[in-house]
Structures are given as C-alpha cells and as structure tokens.
Scaffold this active site. Structure first.
Site, PDB file in Angstrom:
ATOM      1  N   ASP A 291      31.360  30.440  46.192  1.00 44.86           N
ATOM      2  CA  ASP A 291      30.543  30.907  47.616  1.00 44.86           C
ATOM      3  C   ASP A 291      30.321  32.524  47.391  1.00 44.86           C
ATOM      4  O   ASP A 291      31.220  33.437  46.846  1.00 44.86           O
ATOM      5  CB  ASP A 291      31.929  30.958  48.413  1.00 44.86           C
ATOM      6  CG  ASP A 291      31.571  31.502  50.047  1.00 44.86           C
ATOM      7  OD1 ASP A 291      30.604  31.879  50.011  1.00 44.86           O
ATOM      8  OD2 ASP A 291      32.419  31.351  50.693  1.00 44.86           O
TER       9      ASP A 291
ATOM     10  N   GLU B 269      30.861  54.259  26.133  1.00 43.85           N
ATOM     11  CA  GLU B 269      31.801  53.153  25.669  1.00 43.85           C
ATOM     12  C   GLU B 269      30.735  51.852  25.236  1.00 43.85           C
ATOM     13  O   GLU B 269      31.356  51.123  24.591  1.00 43.85           O
ATOM     14  CB  GLU B 269      32.751  52.668  26.438  1.00 43.85           C
ATOM     15  CG  GLU B 269      32.346  51.784  27.845  1.00 43.85           C
ATOM     16  CD  GLU B 269      33.651  51.159  28.475  1.00 43.85           C
ATOM     17  OE1 GLU B 269      34.116  51.574  29.374  1.00 43.85           O
ATOM     18  OE2 GLU B 269      34.129  50.024  27.852  1.00 43.85           O
TER      19      GLU B 269
ATOM     20  N   CYS C 252      35.930  54.119  30.429  1.00 43.27           N
ATOM     21  CA  CYS C 252      35.017  54.673  31.786  1.00 43.27           C
ATOM     22  C   CYS C 252      35.431  56.078  31.995  1.00 43.27           C
ATOM     23  O   CYS C 252      34.911  56.974  32.954  1.00 43.27           O
ATOM     24  CB  CYS C 252      35.433  53.773  33.068  1.00 43.27           C
ATOM     25  SG  CYS C 252      35.075  52.191  32.643  1.00 43.27           S
TER      26      CYS C 252
ATOM     27  N   HIS D 225      36.228  56.025  40.623  1.00 41.73           N
ATOM     28  CA  HIS D 225      35.439  55.186  39.566  1.00 41.73           C
ATOM     29  C   HIS D 225      35.228  53.599  40.242  1.00 41.73           C
ATOM     30  O   HIS D 225      36.428  53.217  40.629  1.00 41.73           O
ATOM     31  CB  HIS D 225      36.391  55.173  38.270  1.00 41.73           C
ATOM     32  CG  HIS D 225      35.827  53.941  37.396  1.00 41.73           C
ATOM     33  ND1 HIS D 225      34.401  53.664  37.135  1.00 41.73           N
ATOM     34  CD2 HIS D 225      36.421  52.928  36.858  1.00 41.73           C
ATOM     35  CE1 HIS D 225      34.595  52.714  36.256  1.00 41.73           C
ATOM     36  NE2 HIS D 225      35.554  52.074  36.115  1.00 41.73           N
TER      37      HIS D 225
HETATM   38  N1  CAA Z   1      34.730  35.059  50.760  1.00 42.43           N
HETATM   39  C1  CAA Z   1      35.526  36.097  50.838  1.00 42.43           C
HETATM   40  N2  CAA Z   1      36.342  36.648  49.791  1.00 42.43           N
HETATM   41  C2  CAA Z   1      36.738  36.049  48.663  1.00 42.43           C
HETATM   42  C3  CAA Z   1      36.385  34.581  48.694  1.00 42.43           C
HETATM   43  C4  CAA Z   1      35.384  33.893  49.664  1.00 42.43           C
HETATM   44  N3  CAA Z   1      34.950  32.965  49.554  1.00 42.43           N
HETATM   45  N4  CAA Z   1      36.946  34.067  47.716  1.00 42.43           N
HETATM   46  C5  CAA Z   1      37.579  34.838  47.123  1.00 42.43           C
HETATM   47  N5  CAA Z   1      37.816  35.959  47.729  1.00 42.43           N
HETATM   48  C6  CAA Z   1      38.201  37.306  47.567  1.00 42.43           C
HETATM   49  C7  CAA Z   1      39.666  37.195  47.215  1.00 42.43           C
HETATM   50  O1  CAA Z   1      40.472  36.904  48.415  1.00 42.43           O
HETATM   51  C8  CAA Z   1      40.012  38.536  46.413  1.00 42.43           C
HETATM   52  O2  CAA Z   1      40.230  39.651  47.371  1.00 42.43           O
HETATM   53  P1  CAA Z   1      41.649  40.534  47.341  1.00 42.43           P
HETATM   54  O3  CAA Z   1      41.269  41.195  45.984  1.00 42.43           O
HETATM   55  O4  CAA Z   1      41.249  41.501  48.403  1.00 42.43           O
HETATM   56  O5  CAA Z   1      42.791  39.559  47.502  1.00 42.43           O
HETATM   57  C9  CAA Z   1      38.603  39.000  45.872  1.00 42.43           C
HETATM   58  O6  CAA Z   1      37.689  37.955  46.507  1.00 42.43           O
HETATM   59  C10 CAA Z   1      38.469  38.600  44.394  1.00 42.43           C
HETATM   60  O7  CAA Z   1      39.046  37.293  44.170  1.00 42.43           O
HETATM   61  P2  CAA Z   1      39.988  36.806  42.707  1.00 42.43           P
HETATM   62  O8  CAA Z   1      41.096  38.033  42.775  1.00 42.43           O
HETATM   63  O9  CAA Z   1      40.106  35.718  42.742  1.00 42.43           O
HETATM   64  O10 CAA Z   1      38.938  37.391  41.647  1.00 42.43           O
HETATM   65  P3  CAA Z   1      38.921  37.356  40.248  1.00 42.43           P
HETATM   66  O11 CAA Z   1      40.154  37.018  39.559  1.00 42.43           O
HETATM   67  O12 CAA Z   1      37.724  36.295  39.908  1.00 42.43           O
HETATM   68  O13 CAA Z   1      38.416  38.647  39.690  1.00 42.43           O
HETATM   69  C11 CAA Z   1      38.845  40.845  38.688  1.00 42.43           C
HETATM   70  C12 CAA Z   1      38.913  39.715  39.895  1.00 42.43           C
HETATM   71  C13 CAA Z   1      39.850  40.065  37.753  1.00 42.43           C
HETATM   72  C14 CAA Z   1      39.290  42.323  38.889  1.00 42.43           C
HETATM   73  C15 CAA Z   1      37.586  40.632  38.077  1.00 42.43           C
HETATM   74  O14 CAA Z   1      36.733  41.341  38.868  1.00 42.43           O
HETATM   75  C16 CAA Z   1      37.537  41.232  36.661  1.00 42.43           C
HETATM   76  O15 CAA Z   1      38.136  40.526  35.548  1.00 42.43           O
HETATM   77  N6  CAA Z   1      36.889  42.390  36.674  1.00 42.43           N
HETATM   78  C17 CAA Z   1      36.654  43.142  35.197  1.00 42.43           C
HETATM   79  C18 CAA Z   1      37.791  44.148  34.796  1.00 42.43           C
HETATM   80  C19 CAA Z   1      37.795  45.087  35.855  1.00 42.43           C
HETATM   81  O16 CAA Z   1      36.582  45.593  36.559  1.00 42.43           O
HETATM   82  N7  CAA Z   1      38.916  45.818  36.226  1.00 42.43           N
HETATM   83  C20 CAA Z   1      39.186  46.739  37.120  1.00 42.43           C
HETATM   84  C21 CAA Z   1      40.030  47.956  36.602  1.00 42.43           C
HETATM   85  S1  CAA Z   1      39.601  48.284  35.124  1.00 42.43           S
HETATM   86  C22 CAA Z   1      38.400  49.722  35.008  1.00 42.43           C
HETATM   87  O17 CAA Z   1      38.420  50.223  36.112  1.00 42.43           O
HETATM   88  C23 CAA Z   1      37.674  49.865  34.195  1.00 42.43           C
HETATM   89  C24 CAA Z   1      36.337  49.201  33.970  1.00 42.43           C
HETATM   90  O18 CAA Z   1      35.174  49.715  34.392  1.00 42.43           O
HETATM   91  C25 CAA Z   1      36.315  47.848  33.349  1.00 42.43           C
END
Ligand code: CAA
Length: 388
Positions: free
Chosen positions: A36, A87, A119, A241
C-alpha cells in the site's frame, strides 16, 4: 561546565546541495512491491527517491554542490582545507575529495582528505573545519558530505534509498550561521548497519538501527544540555539526520514539537536518504521553507551515523542569512527532475555498470547530468571525469 571558550565567530558562510536529475516515485515502487503506497507516504514519510544514472556519482554531485557555494565567494584561494565525508567511497586509497579539488580549481596548497563514519561523517568534518578556521585566521574550509544510498531490492530499506551532496563553506563571520561551542557526543559499538568493502549495497538491521538512533539522541542531547547549560525551550528548531522522515518525526516527538520539524523535512521526502548530506539538507529545507524569520534563532542539529556515533550541537542563524540562500534554485531543481519508470529503476539500481562504466558520448546522450562534470570512464578501476 559551560565551555564558553569562544575564540572567534566561526560557522557556515554558505551551503548548497545537489542531487540526481532522476527520481523514482514511491507510488511506482509500492505498485511493483505489492505494498500500500500509504505505508511509504505516511508510514515512513517518503514520496520520491533520487535514482542515479551511471555517469553520476558522489564526486559529480559534490562538484555541483561545491560550485554553487564557490559562486558565493570572491576568492577561492582562501580555502586551505577540503574534507570529503562519505560512506559511499569507490576507492579505498585515493580520496574522492581530490577530484573535487581538481574540478573546482582550488590551489595546490589546500589540504584534502576523505573521512568516514556512516551518516555522521559530515558533522565530524564540520567540527574539524570549525577548529581549523578558529586556529588559522583568514582561512576558509570546504566540507563536503556526499552519499548515494543503495539497499537490495525487496528489503525494508529499499523505499528509503536516495542520495545527495552538500557543500558547506566554513569561515569567520559567517553569513549563514554561527556554530555554537558546545555539543553532546555519544559513541557505542552497535551492529546496526555496515557495508563490506566490496559490496555495492549496505547491510543492516533496520529495527536495531532505528532503536539506536533514538537511544543515542537521548545521550547526545543530555550531553549538549549539560555542556551548554541550556534548556530544551532555548532551542527554536531542531534538524535531524533523516534516513526517512518518520524516523526524524519520532525523534522530534521524544523531546520537541513535531510541528517545528515539518519545514526541515520537505526536501528529504523528495530525495530519500542521503546519509552524510541528510542533516544538512534538513537545514537547507528549513531555511527555504520556513515562513518565520530565522535570524538569531537557535537550530539544534542531531547527527547520527550507524555503527555508531551521534552528536547534538547547535547553530545560531546570522542576521544576513537570506543573502546567501538559494531557495528558489533549490525548489526549481527538485521540481524539474525527470521521473524514471520501474524498469529503468531496476536497470539503474541493479547494474554493476557504475563500477565498470565506459560512458563517453553515450553517457551524455542517454542521461542528463545535474552539473558540469560527469563520469566518463572507469578503466582498471580508475575513474576519469570530464567536463560537459
Ligand atoms: N498505511 C500507513 N502506514 C502504514 C501502512 C499503511 N498501509 N503500513 C504500515 N504502515 C506504517 C507502520 O505502522 C509503521 O509506522 P510506525 O513506525 O509509526 O509504527 C511504518 O509504516 C513502517 O512500517 P514497518 O515498521 O513495518 O516498516 P519496515 O519494517 O518495512 O521498515 C525500517 C522500517 C526497518 C526502519 C526500514 O525503513 C529500514 O530498514 N530502513 C533502513 C535502515 C534505516 O534507515 N534505519 C534508520 C536508523 S539508522 C540511520 O539513521 C543511519 C542511516 O541513515 C541508515
């Protein structure tokens, strides 16, 4: 104890960013991943991500950003230091900054090197540059943060890809913002994110990284408040960030008003994660989009680099900041980007061409560059750039 050892008024004299001319809509990605699209738009807070053609890399976008900054000064020979923070290095020996030094036409006595800590690195570079300028009267320093963020297809990180470069000119009597002399730093060995030397794409533990981002903010902010003797109410805005906007929103909710970070996240939603550049794109976005006059406002800056190092510090915006901003140009550049299809995204995202690319005239014909320099060839692993 308050460190009020304010030697000189040093800070950001000018700042600019550059990103790819191409983007993928996250609605398109959602459609092909059977997700979605509101999960991307509302759940993680992202709408588009920068996608890079093979003739563009961390060097070409860095040159473009730096040229915009250099256009704001009269004498580039005052630049005695260039630090390139990234990086996404493609060379384990030669500094990416040397290519930038060459195409900018900086003087040979300017010291150049790259630094790395995920980062966080551009913030480390900025603090080093500040110290350098404080100790070398009349000198200027150029800090570059440039990253292209790639995750494997079908991973949770995929919709958070992106990339951009920022160039920051550090000087005495800065026209944009003064860097305050206190900051809180928090370092901890955490296995949340890494990229082995031969890998094109980052490996990560998404949940752990998000957890550590928030935990580190607590420690870094505590350190900052203790060192500065300030209260949260003394901070007018905070830039974060932003690996994806929802991460920054969650961080803001912990300590600040979510309302106050809205303007800082406008550009990130359209570019995606740009690692070392991300925090500074938030700053530019705040400056370009905030309707309030920011002169004399204190901006908290939260920098996080997985692995991990975090720092919270602050800027005070200068009275004449509007004389150096590029708000209209930034908006136009983002609005004029070209959307790629899913097929093209897959081709660009999964290709190894960018590491072995021989482009020449075809590269110009197929893909438009953002700036005046493009990657023409990679031969024996060595990168050759040309001016358009
Ligand atoms: N409509 C609206 N919202 C929805 C939805 C829908 N249909 N389906 C899911 N969502 C919401 C969820 O409820 C969730 O919201 P909350 O966090 O508020 O609860 C949000 O969407 C994300 O859903 P998930 O947690 O299920 O998402 P995910 O597990 O697929 O991915 C993540 C999240 C693990 C952080 C992913 O983005 C990721 O792995 N990112 C890469 C690592 C990263 O960026 N980490 C950040 C910190 S590290 C850092 O900052 C250094 C860097 O730059 C990498």
């Amino acid at each position: 104890m308050l460190n009020c050892n304010r030697k000189k008024n040093v800070g950001i004299d000018a700042i600019a960013f550059s990103t790819s001319r191409y983007f993928l809509s996250l609605k398109t990605l959602a459609e092909h991943r059977n997700v979605d699209y509101r999960k991307y738009y509302e759940g993680i807070g992202q709408e588009k991500m920068a996608v890079f053609p093979p003739n563009e890399d961390i060097v070409t976008i860095a040159i473009d950003a730096a040229q915009k900054v250099l256009a704001k000064i009269e004498n580039k020979n005052e630049i005695d230091l260039l630090i390139f923070a990234t990086e996404s290095s493609f060379d384990l020996s030669k500094s990416a900054g040397i290519y930038v030094h060459h195409f900018l036409g900086l003087k040979p006595s300017c010291r150049v090197f790259d630094i790395k800590q995920a980062c966080y690195s551009a913030t480390a570079a900025l603090q080093m540059a500040k110290n350098f300028v404080e100790n070398n009267s009349g000198s200027k320093a150029l800090v570059i943060g440039s990253d292209i963020v790639k995750y494997s297809p079908n991973t949770s990180g995929e919709p958070t890809q992106g990339g951009a470069a920022v160039a920051i000119l550090v000087s005495e009597n800065p026209r944009l913002a003064y860097i305050e002399p206190f900051s809180g730093v928090y370092t901890a060995d955490v296995a949340d994110f890494w990229r082995p030397a031969a890998a094109n794409e980052a490996m990560f533990d998404g949940r752990l990284s998000a957890h550590n981002y928030l935990r580190s903010l607590e420690y870094a902010l505590d350190g900052y408040l203790e060192q500065s003797s300030l209260n949260l109410e003394d901070i007018d805005y905070t830039c974060f960030h932003a690996p994806f906007n929802k991460m920054a929103i969650k961080a803001a909710r912990q300590f600040f008003s979510e309302r106050d970070i809205k303007d800082a996240l406008v550009y990130n939603a359209l570019i995606g994660n740009s690692c070392s550049a991300s925090l500074y794109i938030s700053l530019i976005s705040l400056i370009d989009n905030c309707k309030t006059d920011l002169a004399k406002k204190r901006i908290g800056m939260y920098s996080y680099g997985s692995g991990s190092v975090a720092e919270y510090y602050s800027l005070v915006i200068s009275d004449q900041y509007k004389s150096v901003v590029l708000s209209e140009e930034n908006r136009q550049n983002l609005a004029n980007r070209i959307e790629v299809s899913f097929d093209e995204y897959e081709k660009l995202g999964t290709t190894t061409e960018s590491f072995n690319y021989i482009g020449g005239e075809n590269a110009i014909a197929c893909y438009k560059n953002i700036g005046s320099v493009f990657l023409a060839e990679v031969k024996d692993g060595y990168r050759r750039y040309e001016e358009v």
